[in-house]
Every structure is written in structure tokens, then in C-alpha cells.
Design an enzyme around this catalytic site. Structure first.
Site, short mmCIF file in Angstrom:
data_model
loop_
_atom_site.label_atom_id
_atom_site.label_comp_id
_atom_site.label_asym_id
_atom_site.label_seq_id
_atom_site.Cartn_x
_atom_site.Cartn_y
_atom_site.Cartn_z
CG ASP A 45 1.62 10.54 -2.82
OD1 ASP A 45 1.87 11.53 -3.54
OD2 ASP A 45 0.78 9.68 -3.14
CG ASP A 83 -3.02 10.59 -2.71
OD1 ASP A 83 -3.07 10.42 -3.94
OD2 ASP A 83 -3.67 9.88 -1.90
CG HIS A 85 -7.77 11.80 -2.70
ND1 HIS A 85 -7.47 11.52 -4.01
CD2 HIS A 85 -7.09 10.88 -1.96
CE1 HIS A 85 -6.65 10.47 -4.07
NE2 HIS A 85 -6.39 10.07 -2.83
CG HIS A 89 -11.18 10.87 -4.39
ND1 HIS A 89 -10.52 9.69 -4.61
CD2 HIS A 89 -10.93 11.65 -5.47
CE1 HIS A 89 -9.88 9.75 -5.77
NE2 HIS A 89 -10.11 10.93 -6.31
CG HIS A 118 -6.26 8.79 1.76
ND1 HIS A 118 -7.22 7.98 1.21
CD2 HIS A 118 -5.36 9.04 0.76
CE1 HIS A 118 -6.92 7.73 -0.06
NE2 HIS A 118 -5.81 8.37 -0.36
CE LYS A 143 0.45 10.75 -6.42
NZ LYS A 143 -0.57 10.02 -5.65
CB CYS A 188 1.69 6.63 -4.88
SG CYS A 188 -0.11 6.82 -4.69
C1 VGL Z 1 -1.55 5.98 -1.93
C2 VGL Z 1 -3.32 4.63 -1.44
C3 VGL Z 1 -4.20 5.65 -1.69
C4 VGL Z 1 -0.06 6.14 -2.03
C5 VGL Z 1 -2.41 7.02 -2.20
O1 VGL Z 1 0.43 7.28 -1.93
O2 VGL Z 1 0.62 5.10 -2.21
N1 VGL Z 1 -2.01 4.79 -1.57
N2 VGL Z 1 -3.74 6.84 -2.07
ZN ZN Z 2 -5.07 8.47 -2.29
#
Ligand code: VGL
Ligand code: ZN
Length: 242
Positions: A45, A83, A85, A89, A118, A143, A188
Site C-alpha cells: 500500500d 488498497d 475500495h 466502502h 480513501h 485488496k 496492513c
Molecule cells: C490501511 C487503514 C485503512 C493500511 C488501509 O494500508 O494500513 N489502513 N486501509
Molecule cells: Zn483501506
């Protein structure tokens, strides 16, 4: 000239030792870890949303980019995650009436931290950081694309039932060891590392190639849990770059 038998065997074993020593990679001699062909770097990410200026900025998140670029040169196998979404979401606070970012709510699979909107699929916010230099990356895995289920882990969604397929992909390619880097350490990255270990991979987290959100002690809790489960915590300088 005759060399006495005793002396001869000493010379032979000294020569054998010298040969073995000379044949060892320098990196080994220096006590560094050399990722082989059965190791993969997982870059989690490193997207615009998670660096300053993004929708869910991780403090100093952009600082992981040069560190990841540097260590990536030591890897034959690189997997990058995004990430990704849907609009509306389930992990977005805006989806739940009366909820604010960083509060929690109960979803069908359990407690869920609620985030600002996000990494909406297809937006510039969800794009990979432009300075990542990973030309050898073989897989970009998205994901969190199911509207009603979050996925911190690159291996398994938050319902703890739905697989992303990553373990099968890595296993079918003969990967035994993974090195996890990216954002965020305590979400993550940690979930990905914990699943990797549980699914049978030798697992390292490269601490200085990660940055954390650190929400209510989440960073310390994540390291504690990773340690308890046998995830190894290393620094980028522990990896041999040659
Ligand atoms: C993440 C919060 C929400 C991450 C992703 O990549 O750590 N944290 N979505
Ligand atoms: Zn996320």
C-alpha cells in the site's frame, strides 16, 4: 620433499577451510540476510492516499519509498499491493450515519475501525507512489475491493474467510520467505505479516521500510503480536544488497 602425514592433513584442512571461506558470499560473512530465489519482497500500500497530501496520510509515509527502492534491488521476486475500495466502502466513516473517522463500528465480521474515504478504486489517490522504482515487480495485488468487507491483509479479507489468492500464488511459485514493507506498519503491514507467518512463510518485517498510523497504541500492540507469533523484525541494513 616429503611432508609428514600430520602436517599434510593440517595443510589440506586449512586449504579446505580457505576454499569454503572464499566461496561464501561476502554478505554472509558480514552477517546480513541474502534473499534468495525463494524469497519475495511484499510492498504494501505505498499509495498516494497513505502519504502526506493523501486522504489517509501516514506521518512520513513517503520516507519508505527510497528505502524500499534500495532493498528491492536485492529481490528477484516483488509483489506490490494496493488498497482498492469501492465508493461507499464499509470501512469509510462516511458510509455509517453519525460516525466519524477513527471511531469503530460493528460489522457482520466484527469490530471495524472507520477511516476517512480513501483509496477509492481508479482514483489518483489510489495510485502507487510515483517514485517507487520496482520494474521487476511481478504482481500488483488489489485488496479491499468488496464493498462490505475490508482487507488489511494481503492474504485474507477481514471476514477471515475470503482469500485473496496470494498464498497460493506464492506457494505455486516456490516462495518460502517473505519480507514485508510499506504502509501502515500497524495495520496492513502487520496483518499481512501475521497471515504470512500463519500460512507457513518465514516472515520478516523491515521496520525502517514501514511507517505507522499508531491509533490508540496500535503500533506497540502490533509489534507485540508479531513478536509473539514469530514474525522477525529487521532493519533495511540487515539485508545484503549485492
Ligand atoms: C490501511 C487503514 C485503512 C493500511 C488501509 O494500508 O494500513 N489502513 N486501509
Ligand atoms: Zn483501506
Amino acid at each position: 620433499m616429503m611432508i609428514p602425514a600430520k602436517r599434510r592433513s593440517f595443510l589440506q584442512s586449512a586449504a579446505a577451510l580457505a576454499l569454503a571461506g572464499g566461496g561464501l558470499p561476502l554478505a554472509f560473512a558480514a552477517g546480513k540476510i541474502k534473499p534468495g530465489e525463494r524469497a519475495a519482497l511484499i510492498v504494501v500500500d505505498v499509495q498516494n492516499c497513505f502519504v502526506p497530501g493523501g486522504t489517509l496520510p501516514v506521518a512520513k509515509g513517503d520516507e519508505v519509498v527510497p528505502v524500499i527502492n534500495r532493498i528491492a534491488t536485492a529481490f528477484e521476486n516483488v509483489v506490490v499491493t494496493q488498497d482498492w475500495h469501492t465508493p461507499g466502502h464499509a470501512s469509510f466513516a462516511s458510509t455509517h450515519a453519525g460516525k466519524k473517522p477513527f471511531e469503530t463500528t460493528k460489522l457482520s465480521y466484527g469490530q471495524q475501525v472507520l477511516w476517512p474515504d480513501h483509496c477509492v478504486r481508479g482514483t489518483d489517490d489510489a495510485a502507487l507512489h510515483k517514485d517507487l522504482k520496482l520494474p521487476q515487480a511481478q504482481l500488483i495485488l488489489r485488496k479491499g475491493f468488496h464493498e462490505h468487507v475490508d482487507s488489511y491483509s494481503a492474504f485474507e479479507e477481514a471476514d477471515r474467510k475470503t482469500s485473496t489468492g496470494l498464498a497460493g500464488y506464492l506457494k505455486q511459485r516456490g516462495i518460502k520467505t517473505v519480507f514485508v514493507t510499506g504502509l501502515a506498519t500497524d495495520f496492513c503491514v502487520a496483518w499481512t505479516a501475521l497471515d504470512a507467518k500463519r500460512l507457513g512463510f518465514e516472515t520478516y518485517v523491515v521496520e525502517d521500510a514501514c511507517r505507522a498510523i499508531d491509533l490508540n497504541g496500535s503500533l506497540e500492540a502490533a509489534w507485540k503480536q508479531m513478536k509473539a507469533k514469530g514474525v522477525q523484525r529487521i532493519q533495511s541494513e540487515d539485508i545484503a544488497l549485492t
